[in-house]
Design a protein around this motif. Structure first.
Motif, PDB file in Angstrom:
ATOM      1  N   ARG A  10       0.872  -1.169   0.000  1.00 52.18           N
ATOM      2  CA  ARG A  10       0.000   0.000   0.000  1.00 52.18           C
ATOM      3  C   ARG A  10       0.909   1.219   0.000  1.00 52.18           C
ATOM      4  NH1 ARG A  10      -2.901  -3.571  -1.029  1.00 52.18           N
ATOM      5  NH2 ARG A  10      -4.952  -4.096  -0.186  1.00 52.18           N
ATOM      6  N   THR A  11       1.398   1.577  -1.174  1.00 55.58           N
ATOM      7  CA  THR A  11       2.440   2.595  -1.257  1.00 55.58           C
ATOM      8  C   THR A  11       1.978   3.994  -0.876  1.00 55.58           C
ATOM      9  OG1 THR A  11       1.993   2.799  -3.630  1.00 55.58           O
ATOM     10  CG2 THR A  11       3.780   1.316  -2.970  1.00 55.58           C
ATOM     11  N   GLY A  12       0.670   4.189  -0.762  1.00 58.88           N
ATOM     12  CA  GLY A  12       0.174   5.456  -0.253  1.00 58.88           C
ATOM     13  C   GLY A  12       0.324   5.583   1.243  1.00 58.88           C
ATOM     14  N   VAL A  13       0.695   4.487   1.893  1.00 55.57           N
ATOM     15  CA  VAL A  13       0.914   4.464   3.340  1.00 55.57           C
ATOM     16  C   VAL A  13       2.417   4.480   3.605  1.00 55.57           C
ATOM     17  CG1 VAL A  13       0.677   3.055   5.437  1.00 55.57           C
ATOM     18  CG2 VAL A  13      -1.227   3.225   3.804  1.00 55.57           C
ATOM     19  N   SER A  51      -4.606   1.028   7.770  1.00 55.07           N
ATOM     20  CA  SER A  51      -4.256   2.437   7.600  1.00 55.07           C
ATOM     21  C   SER A  51      -4.699   2.951   6.238  1.00 55.07           C
ATOM     22  CB  SER A  51      -2.748   2.620   7.769  1.00 55.07           C
ATOM     23  OG  SER A  51      -2.382   3.961   7.586  1.00 55.07           O
ATOM     24  N   ASP A  52      -4.491   2.143   5.185  1.00 60.80           N
ATOM     25  CA  ASP A  52      -4.844   2.557   3.833  1.00 60.80           C
ATOM     26  C   ASP A  52      -6.358   2.620   3.639  1.00 60.80           C
ATOM     27  OD1 ASP A  52      -4.108   3.056   0.961  1.00 60.80           O
ATOM     28  OD2 ASP A  52      -5.250   1.206   0.706  1.00 60.80           O
ATOM     29  N   GLN A  97      -0.519  -1.796   7.363  1.00 58.67           N
ATOM     30  CA  GLN A  97      -0.666  -0.994   6.149  1.00 58.67           C
ATOM     31  C   GLN A  97      -2.075  -1.064   5.570  1.00 58.67           C
ATOM     32  OE1 GLN A  97       1.495  -2.512   2.612  1.00 58.67           O
ATOM     33  NE2 GLN A  97       1.978  -4.334   3.834  1.00 58.67           N
ATOM     34  N   TYR A  98      -2.762  -2.197   5.717  1.00 61.14           N
ATOM     35  CA  TYR A  98      -4.074  -2.357   5.081  1.00 61.14           C
ATOM     36  C   TYR A  98      -5.149  -1.547   5.796  1.00 61.14           C
ATOM     37  CZ  TYR A  98      -1.485  -6.149   2.971  1.00 61.14           C
ATOM     38  OH  TYR A  98      -0.527  -6.869   2.306  1.00 61.14           O
ATOM     39  N   TRP A 112       2.144   2.805  10.891  1.00 61.30           N
ATOM     40  CA  TRP A 112       1.676   2.972   9.514  1.00 61.30           C
ATOM     41  C   TRP A 112       0.717   4.165   9.463  1.00 61.30           C
ATOM     42  CZ3 TRP A 112       2.602  -1.680  11.763  1.00 61.30           C
ATOM     43  CH2 TRP A 112       3.419  -2.580  11.062  1.00 61.30           C
ATOM     44  N   LYS A 130      -0.861   7.426   6.501  1.00 60.30           N
ATOM     45  CA  LYS A 130      -0.790   8.121   5.221  1.00 60.30           C
ATOM     46  C   LYS A 130      -0.161   9.486   5.444  1.00 60.30           C
ATOM     47  CE  LYS A 130      -4.645   5.942   2.762  1.00 60.30           C
ATOM     48  NZ  LYS A 130      -5.954   6.178   2.086  1.00 60.30           N
ATOM     49  N   ASP A 146      -7.784   5.296   6.566  1.00 63.13           N
ATOM     50  CA  ASP A 146      -7.047   6.514   6.872  1.00 63.13           C
ATOM     51  C   ASP A 146      -6.905   6.727   8.376  1.00 63.13           C
ATOM     52  OD1 ASP A 146      -5.538   8.742   6.328  1.00 63.13           O
ATOM     53  OD2 ASP A 146      -7.249  10.068   5.974  1.00 63.13           O
TER      54      ASP A 146
END
Length: 507
Positions: free
Chosen positions: A44-47, A160-161, A157-158, A123, A125, A164
């Motif tokens: 989840r590269t946005g995180v 958090s993504d 990460q999941y 983790w 954003k 948010d």
């Protein structure tokens, strides 16, 4: 890249180009632990993930077995964290997913061992924060013995993504290092580690976009019990705004008595040549603290466990000190002697699936009726009793029961694994229903964290009471749509007085 800690001056003089590139391209946050630099989460590269942030000093020397000492970095300290260690080899299982599920849940992935382990992962954003986010702190399970936060089950990460939110997973001390039982010192160092984590998060999480007024602690099994313990130990100054206990509460097992805790402590001290109960307690402690940690751990592993109806009870675990752990949680619950913080509690429909593996290895052959009793007394009845005590004190309370049975999380034929995060831990793809169930659950947990008093009600979950259809069934018949039933559907066989003895060995 390996983890390293450097000063800004040293890094700038030795590696000017690399360091300049690093600090300008990576996400960075100033904390009491120094300037920490994160990197994009792998899936989840946005995180942005920050791994291995030190929150307390290494528990060595006089700090071994002691309350944690807050780590405060020297001015100019920079910390950059890399990824997880590799995986080790384990025996075969009869389901293709079983090997990886077991290995990953038990965190048996060749992690290096160190007493300098009091670190946490975050983790979030970044870098734009429209408003401060709710924060989750995860206390992992594993009978207070099994390492936890490096497991893919606990990768933040999941969540958090998807929602948010900020997710924090800390290490804490386990076994004898966290619950020594040594006389003359403060007990339950591991639970004091939990408090230290909460305080660190309160003081630093705003830099990661987190809202220090909306911190929720949640945990599974032993971690779920620790969450409930926290509400009694810190009822006057809880810091946190919400509590979630997965598959374990303060009523799920009997903590060690002082007498038993000291007996097994001296079992270890005598085994390594440091003296016993007839020697000066302070001198014995000094000797054990000076001993090689592998020697101490090897001696602790040989301490005989208390007999139980089902599985062997873990030896070094929470000990009654009437400060962090109490011996009369049923009475305390009935009198409302806990922090009046909104509570979400629940367990899975077939907790014994995991424990049957241990029973098989120990050549214990229980009937299905005995396993049902094990489930009931360690998980179902304590969840119901803990929920009831909150309702009686007008604390916003919700209760769930998880039923999902996904092929990519099965440990062996006919037995489901541990929850809807199967793809990472087994390598087998999730089904659409599994993903939908996961999405609903993440949404529910986030709704609770955003507004612990009303969030779940607005999400469509009924507030818990014993008389209505207020028990939320998740993943029932692998459906992503929750259903609501009477708690008596599962609580009917529970005794009037809580009795976790048939479930001993689960924690």
């Amino acid at each position: 890249m390996h983890r390293f800690v450097v000063s800004i001056a040293t890094a700038a003089s030795v590696l000017p180009f690399f360091f300049a590139t690093l600090v300008t391209t990576a996400s960075q946050v100033n904390t009491t632990s120094g300037l920490v630099i994160g990197h994009p989460a792998p899936n989840r590269t946005g995180v942005t993930e920050f791994l291995g942030i030190k929150y307390a000093e290494a528990a060595v020397g006089e700090l071994r077995f002691a309350a944690p000492k807050r780590y405060i970095a020297l001015p100019g300290t920079v910390y950059y964290a890399s990824d997880w260690p590799p995986v080790s080899k384990f025996p075969n299982f009869t389901e293709p997913s079983g090997l990886k599920v077991w290995k990953n849940f038990a965190a048996q992935i060749n992690n290096p061992s160190s007493e300098d382990c009091l670190k946490l992962n975050i983790w979030t954003k970044m870098p734009c924060f429209a408003e401060k986010k709710p924060v989750f702190i995860w206390f992992h399970g594993g009978r207070f013995q099994i390492p936890g936060p490096h497991s893919p089950f606990y990768n933040g990460q999941y969540l958090s993504d998807a929602e948010d939110v900020v997710v924090v997973t800390p290490n804490y001390r386990l076994g004898i290092l966290g619950f020594s039982g040594a006389p003359g010192i403060q007990q339950n160092a591991a639970l004091l580690d939990h408090r230290s984590v909460v305080e660190w998060v309160r003081d630093n999480i705003a830099g990661f976009g987190g809202d220090p007024s909306r911190i929720v602690i949640f945990g599974q099994s032993a971690g779920g019990s620790a969450v409930d313990y926290y509400s009694f130990a810190w009822k006057r100054d809880p810091i946190v705004s919400g509590l979630i206990s997965h598959s374990g509460t303060s009523l799920s097992f009997n903590p060690n008595t002082v007498e038993y805790a000291q007996r097994i402590w001296y079992n270890v001290s005598q085994a390594i040549g440091c003296g016993g109960p007839n020697d000066d307690a302070a001198a014995v402690l000094v000797c054990v603290r000076a001993a090689n940690v592998t020697t101490v751990m090897a001696a602790a592993a040989k301490v005989p466990a208390l007999p139980t109806i089902a599985l062997a009870q873990a030896t070094f675990h929470p000990t009654i000190d009437n400060s962090t752990v109490f011996g009369n949680y049923e009475e305390l619950s009935a009198s409302g002697a806990f922090a009046k913080i909104p509570y979400l509690v629940g367990n899975t429909d077939f907790e014994a699936g995991w424990y049957k593996l241990s029973a098989y290895g120990a050549q214990i052959d229980l009937t299905e009726a005995q396993w049902d009793l094990f489930n009931q007394r360690a998980f179902t009845c304590p969840s119901g009793s803990s929920a009831k005590s909150r309702v009686l004190e007008n604390v916003p309370t919700w209760r769930y029961r998880y039923h999902g049975d996904w092929e990519n999380l099965r440990l062996y034929n006919g037995t489901a694994g541990l929850g809807p995060r199967g793809q990472d831990v087994s390598g087998l793809r999730n089904t659409a229903a599994e993903n939908a169930t996961s999405k609903h659950m993440m949404g529910a947990w986030a709704a609770f964290a955003r507004d612990t008093k009303m969030g779940l009600t607005e999400y469509g979950w009924p507030a818990y009471n014993e008389t209505g259809n207020t028990l939320v069934r998740l993943g029932y018949n692998n459906s992503a749509t929750p259903s609501f039933v009477s708690p008596n559907t599962y609580d009917g066989a529970c005794p009037a007085k809580n009795d976790p003895l048939p479930g001993q060995g689960a924690f």
